[in-house]
Design an enzyme around this catalytic site. Structure first.
Site, PDB file in Angstrom:
ATOM      1  N   ASN A 467       0.830  -1.202   0.000  1.00 36.79           N
ATOM      2  CA  ASN A 467       0.000   0.000   0.000  1.00 36.79           C
ATOM      3  C   ASN A 467       0.866   1.255   0.000  1.00 36.79           C
ATOM      4  O   ASN A 467       2.067   1.196  -0.218  1.00 36.79           O
ATOM      5  CB  ASN A 467      -0.919  -0.004   1.224  1.00 36.79           C
ATOM      6  CG  ASN A 467      -0.143   0.098   2.522  1.00 36.79           C
ATOM      7  OD1 ASN A 467       0.853  -0.577   2.704  1.00 36.79           O
ATOM      8  ND2 ASN A 467      -0.603   0.943   3.432  1.00 36.79           N
ATOM      9  N   CYS A 469       1.967   2.977   2.432  1.00 35.12           N
ATOM     10  CA  CYS A 469       2.982   3.011   3.490  1.00 35.12           C
ATOM     11  C   CYS A 469       3.679   1.680   3.696  1.00 35.12           C
ATOM     12  O   CYS A 469       4.393   1.517   4.691  1.00 35.12           O
ATOM     13  CB  CYS A 469       2.354   3.484   4.800  1.00 35.12           C
ATOM     14  SG  CYS A 469       1.505   5.070   4.659  1.00 35.12           S
ATOM     15  N   GLU A 471       2.863  -1.305   4.699  1.00 33.42           N
ATOM     16  CA  GLU A 471       2.597  -2.268   5.772  1.00 33.42           C
ATOM     17  C   GLU A 471       1.491  -3.264   5.423  1.00 33.42           C
ATOM     18  O   GLU A 471       1.280  -4.229   6.158  1.00 33.42           O
ATOM     19  CB  GLU A 471       2.265  -1.549   7.089  1.00 33.42           C
ATOM     20  CG  GLU A 471       0.835  -1.058   7.224  1.00 33.42           C
ATOM     21  CD  GLU A 471       0.589   0.280   6.542  1.00 33.42           C
ATOM     22  OE1 GLU A 471      -0.489   0.883   6.760  1.00 33.42           O
ATOM     23  OE2 GLU A 471       1.474   0.727   5.801  1.00 33.42           O
TER      24      GLU A 471
END
Length: 826
Positions: A467, A469, A471
């Site tokens: 995604n 970020c 994670e």
């Protein structure tokens, strides 16, 4: 207790209290000019009424907010406020001066942060009360009338108004630091759509979020207490939108690569725009789009490659900014065998053709193991047009390697380059921009619970990207846009009597997981592909923040053996209790629709995929038996997100990271804020070392204390900054944690002066440790105050030996073949 709203400065201009309860300004400061010096001066209250100034009341208003803060000077703040008086000044202006004055003193004394927060809290209370709102239910009623609160939430609150109103406890608000409360005020509290004044207090805000997620009043009250105590917070989209008209509460959306057609590409752009509109961070794969120079048979022309398409996406992301709450955000993932990969890596460069740059997009490399193996072996790497190798995107592990080598044998590649040259270009992009994140395709797929039913590498359930970020690791397809909603536990609030409280942690996890799961059913989905995927897989991402707070409270160095052991145990406990809670949900509501396709259905949990044995095997065996019988309500449960904003709200350190500095300025959409390490300040106070001179020396050392002789060595070890901690320790802790993370973690890495050799070793080490994903490479600006932490005297420039010069490949060879000499891995 019931809420009571008591305005600060407005109440200061009401009839006097009994003389015995007052202290005149001259008593507090005999040198201060008496109030009679300006007998005609008037102030304007929020109601519009004017009345004479009484400076003693201003002092008392500030003093009321200083209770229990022994190191703040009320007169100092009040004097500055009085200095801003002029005839006709408004009480709103006086509030602002007091708040800004207190905030400006935070670096000198951390208690001023609490004072500034209390002053701001009084201002918020006045703003809300000025709209005749004196209870939570009145706030929700007004919000519903003005179209910002949902009908369902308004009806729930109205039906339970008495219990919900009495649940509000304003004492929780005293936990806020100024930076956190300012962020809540500027960005999270609901506002009247016309006047733009806030219509809820911070406690109303927490209860509104809780009510939007709850089905019973007791559930709402209990979850409110969890949020208000700062033990746990959902992610920003949930805080923004729970209980509102558009309750889009999920944080992350992952879109598979569009197919190589105009219809597919523009359909994807529309989906990205709709998701961004309602607070979703976007991950988008672009592996399938043909490369530059590829033949387009429909027109007999040649493709311009991926760059022009991503330029179009870049403009769209900039345009859809979520109404000013958050900037539009998207990360594009590309596999390194794509023939346009070098152009892709240039898209964030600060030089070159601006028509080929995209500064609103983030970039990430979706790296197969085979590429890293070729880098390590100093081999050749082949670049292909996706049109010629359409199956590579859907393969991983041994199947990918077989297909890739078959394509090489057929010589259908566009060109070949040295793998280390391409790797060096990736490292340069990271060093110069912080972007071009390294995310490992095979680790994400082989260790993903959702890819469980297919033979490894065969097309089917495949993770094609992460995604925004990094994670989240979930399967995607043309029909399924992966979704995840997040929340994070504040570990700093789980220390009891000087020890980490695992019982409290277990209770927090078991409370949080059902509320994260609830989002799936009541969420607003901007596109049907997201609704279908989320209903089928039901993934959530329970994370954490404040790990650095735990180590500061325990007085442990971040990279100490005991810290590493505790970090891994915390993650194991979170994973165990999250699985237990999800299994309990499955007992009542049934497993998620795709449970039979998961690795968990075959008895494999995350630590099995890492080859790690957990502690207390008996309890894990019992849990596996329970899962085999009842299933799991959620295919994925654990993901550690960055938490930058919600960590600031609860006043803890971000995510899993060490501190950046002991003293620094943070810039956000809410403004600039000075941050100081309050743990260190308390230690220095205890030693009698906290003074203006000490503050100056820490500032000149850019927040480091390593060069300050008076500070004991023990404290220097504990209060190192991330620039003074080896990255090997962060990577090792992440790998230890990874065995209990069924998704992944936003792992920032740090290098004060990045170079290709240092970075190449760092990321090679991360890959070898089995890390699934990394995030930003953080470096310090080139222009800064000279360091004072150098232990030895610098030699004159004339005596310094010339720095060795290496080509990119030589630098990588040096670091990969001599990893022990790499600073990043020491």
């Amino acid at each position: 207790m019931a809420a009571t709203l008591q305005p600060a400065f407005d109440s200061a201009f009401e009839p006097d209290r009994p003389a015995a309860q007052q202290a005149s300004l001259t008593e507090l400061d005999p040198n201060f000019p008496p109030a009679e010096a300006a007998p005609q001066m008037q102030v304007r209250k929020r109601s519009g009424a004017h009345e004479p100034v009484d400076v003693n009341k201003i002092v008392r208003a500030v003093e009321r907010c200083c209770a229990g803060l022994p190191h703040v000077d009320a007169i100092r703040v009040a004097s500055k406020t009085i200095g801003g008086l002029y005839n006709g000044a408004s009480t709103r202006e006086l509030d602002s001066i007091s708040i800004q004055t207190a905030a400006s003193l935070i670096a000198e004394e951390p208690e001023y942060s609490r004072l500034a927060a209390r002053l701001l809290l009084e201002t918020i209370a006045k703003e809300v009360a000025g709209q005749n709102i004196y209870s939570f239910s009145q706030s929700v009623e007004l919000g519903a009338r003005e179209g910002v609160v949902s009908k369902d939430a308004a009806e729930f609150v109205a039906a339970n108004a008495r219990k919900l109103n009495s649940a509000i406890d304003d004492r929780y608000s005293d936990s806020f630091e100024y930076f956190g409360l300012r962020t809540v005020y500027d960005r999270y509290l609901l506002r009247h759509p016309i006047t733009r004044q806030v219509i809820e207090t911070p406690q109303y805000f927490f209860l509104r979020v809780s009510s939007g997620l709850s089905t019973t009043v007791n559930e709402a009250v209990n979850f409110y207490r969890l949020l208000a105590s700062h033990d746990y917070l959902p992610s920003s989209p949930t805080l923004f939108n729970s209980g509102t008209k558009h309750s889009q509460m999920s944080s992350c959306y992952l879109l598979d690569s569009p197919s190589d057609s105009l219809d597919s590409i523009y359909d994807t752009y529309k989906q990205v725009a709709l998701l961004s509109k309602f607070s979703g961070g976007i991950g988008l794969a672009f592996h399938r789009i043909r490369s530059e120079g590829s033949l387009i048979r429909a027109t007999n022309g040649l493709s311009n490659g991926i760059v022009p398409w991503l330029r179009t996406l870049d403009a769209s992301v900039a345009a859809v900014n979520q109404g000013g709450k958050r900037k539009g955000a998207c990360c594009v993932y590309l596999e390194p065998w794509h023939a346009d990969v070098e152009s892709f890596l240039e898209m964030r460069d600060n030089t070159g053709d601006q028509a080929r740059r995209t500064y609103n997009l983030n970039l990430a490399n979706w790296i197969p193991d085979l590429f890293m193996q070729r880098v390590e072996a100093d081999g050749q790497w082949s670049l292909f047009d996706p049109k010629d190798v359409p199956n590579l995107t859907d393969l991983y592990g041994p199947a990918f390697q077989t297909a890739y080598e078959e394509a090489e044998a057929k010589k259908i590649y566009k060109r070949q380059i040295k793998a280390r040259d391409l790797y060096a270009r990736m490292m340069r992009t990271l060093a110069e921009t912080g972007n071009g994140w390294m995310v490992f395709k095979d680790a994400c797929n082989i260790k993903c619970n959702q890819t469980g039913t297919n033979e490894i590498g065969n097309p089917g359930n495949v993770v094609h990207l992460s995604n925004l970020c990094t994670e989240i690791t979930e399967v995607t397809s043309k029909a399924e846009t992966a979704v995840c909603n997040l929340g994070s536990i504040n570990l700093g609030r789980h220390i009891t009597d000087g020890k980490f409280d695992f019982d409290k942690l277990a209770a927090t996890v078991r409370h949080a997981v059902p509320m994260l799961d609830r989002v799936i059913d009541i969420n607003f989905y901007p596109i049907p592909q997201a609704a279908g995927s989320n209903s089928r897989w039901r993934p959530v991402g329970l994370g954490l923040m404040g790990l650095q707070d735990v180590f500061f409270q325990l007085r442990w160095a971040f990279d100490s053996p005991e810290a590493r052991e505790l970090s891994a145990r915390i993650q194991e406990e979170i994973y165990f209790h999250a699985l237990s809670a999800s299994c309990e949900l499955a007992e009542h509501s049934g497993p998620h629709e795709a449970f039979g396709e998961t690795r968990a259905a075959k008895g494999e949990l995350q630590f099995d995929l890492w080859g790690v044995k957990p502690t207390d095997a008996a309890r894990w065996d019992a849990l596996k038996a329970r899962i085999a019988k009842h299933g799991l309500r959620n295919s994925l449960l654990i993901a550690i997100a960055p938490t930058a904003t919600i960590a600031s709200i609860v006043g803890c350190y971000e995510c899993i990271e060490p501190q950046i500095s002991n003293l620094f300025k943070r810039e956000t959409l809410s403004g600039e804020f000075m941050q100081i390490n309050r743990y260190l300040v308390n230690e220095l106070k205890g030693l009698g070392l906290w003074s203006e001179e000490m503050r100056t020396r820490i500032k000149l050392a850019e927040g480091s204390i390593q060069s300050i002789a008076e500070i004991p060595a023990e404290l220097k070890l504990i209060y190192r900054t991330v620039w003074e901690i080896p990255m090997r320790s962060l990577i090792d802790m992440a790998a230890d944690r990874g065995a209990y993370l069924d998704q992944s973690q936003s792992l920032n890495l740090f290098s004060e002066s990045p170079n290709i050799g240092r970075l190449s070793s760092m990321y090679m080490y991360a890959w070898k440790r089995g890390i699934k994903t990394t995030y930003y490479l953080r470096s310090r600006p080139a222009t800064k105050i000279s360091k004072t932490t150098v232990a030895h005297a610098a030699r004159p420039a004339a005596e310094a030996p010339p720095a060795p010069q290496y080509t990119a490949s030589q630098a990588i060879a040096c670091s990969l073949e001599n990893p022990g000499s790499c600073e990043a891995c020491q």
